[in-house]
Design a protein around this motif. Structure first.
Motif, mmCIF file in Angstrom:
data_model
loop_
_atom_site.group_PDB
_atom_site.id
_atom_site.type_symbol
_atom_site.label_atom_id
_atom_site.label_comp_id
_atom_site.label_asym_id
_atom_site.label_seq_id
_atom_site.Cartn_x
_atom_site.Cartn_y
_atom_site.Cartn_z
ATOM 1 N N GLY A 107 106.208 45.268 -26.118
ATOM 2 C CA GLY A 107 105.690 43.880 -26.627
ATOM 3 C C GLY A 107 106.008 43.367 -27.929
ATOM 4 O O GLY A 107 106.557 43.866 -28.683
ATOM 5 N N SER A 147 112.097 39.384 -25.778
ATOM 6 C CA SER A 147 112.597 40.105 -24.677
ATOM 7 C C SER A 147 113.201 41.209 -25.282
ATOM 8 O O SER A 147 113.634 41.982 -24.404
ATOM 9 N N LEU A 171 113.067 44.699 -23.699
ATOM 10 C CA LEU A 171 111.703 44.845 -23.370
ATOM 11 C C LEU A 171 111.433 45.588 -21.968
ATOM 12 O O LEU A 171 112.352 45.337 -20.878
ATOM 13 N N LYS A 172 110.618 46.782 -21.951
ATOM 14 C CA LYS A 172 110.284 47.420 -20.826
ATOM 15 C C LYS A 172 109.114 46.708 -20.062
ATOM 16 O O LYS A 172 107.993 46.776 -20.644
ATOM 17 N N GLU A 173 109.682 46.072 -18.948
ATOM 18 C CA GLU A 173 108.175 45.449 -18.139
ATOM 19 C C GLU A 173 107.597 46.525 -17.480
ATOM 20 O O GLU A 173 108.082 47.360 -17.028
ATOM 21 N N HIS A 174 106.277 46.065 -17.146
ATOM 22 C CA HIS A 174 105.449 46.713 -16.110
ATOM 23 C C HIS A 174 105.343 48.110 -16.698
ATOM 24 O O HIS A 174 105.332 49.248 -15.972
ATOM 25 N N SER A 175 104.980 48.206 -18.172
ATOM 26 C CA SER A 175 104.688 49.636 -18.784
ATOM 27 C C SER A 175 103.274 49.942 -18.876
ATOM 28 O O SER A 175 102.456 49.194 -18.980
#
Length: 175
Positions: A107, A147, A171-175
């Protein structure tokens, strides 16, 4: 029903009759006398084990086999520059002791003092700004967006000079 109970009692009685106290231990006594009569030196000595040579693991500085190999096109390979080199007098930051591959962006934060990237790795989540260093190859953060984090590393080119290598931490989404 009485017939089943009677049959069961007869079977139990026959089973207990076989457990009588028969003092015939002659075969056991004969075996024990034979063992006692043997000379005491029949036990083989313990085998002598030789020492094994020590093994030193020397591959810790090589590329991890779980990371994809970097493809190098020798025709378009950039030559290093003498103007680019790591600063040996700069004090190292804590996050420079870890491989850059273990960091992932989770984030961003922004306030009056600027934009910060939140990177997970090295045992926690770290807040970094443009100009901070991370990774073992003098990686310096040059840009932070929503991002990704853009990092420039200084790596040797193999011919005695140094190259700037750009890296991106998405960016690692859904972490």
């Amino acid at each position: 029903m009485k017939r089943i109970h009677g049959l069961l009692l007869v079977l139990i009685g026959l089973g207990l009759a076989g457990c009588g106290s028969d003092d015939d231990f002659s075969d056991l006594d004969a075996y024990m006398n034979e063992v006692r009569a043997r000379p005491p030196g029949e036990i083989e000595p313990m085998p002598v084990f030789g020492s094994y040579p020590t093994f030193t693991y020397d591959a810790s500085l090589l590329r991890s086999p779980f990371q994809p190999a970097v493809r190098v096109d020798l025709a378009s390979r950039r030559a290093g520059s003498s103007a680019v080199r790591p600063d040996p007098n700069r004090s190292k930051a804590f996050l420079e002791g870890f491989s850059i591959e273990q960091f992932e962006m989770v984030g961003t934060l922004s306030n009056a003092s600027g934009v910060f990237a939140l990177l997970r790795g090295a045992g926690g989540v770290h807040r970094l700004k443009v100009g901070d260093y991370l990774g073992r190859n003098d990686g310096r953060i040059v840009a932070i967006s929503d991002s990704q984090v853009d990092v420039v590393e200084i790596v040797p080119d193999g011919a005695g000079a140094w190259l700037e290598r750009p890296r991106t931490i998405p960016l690692k989404e859904h972490s």
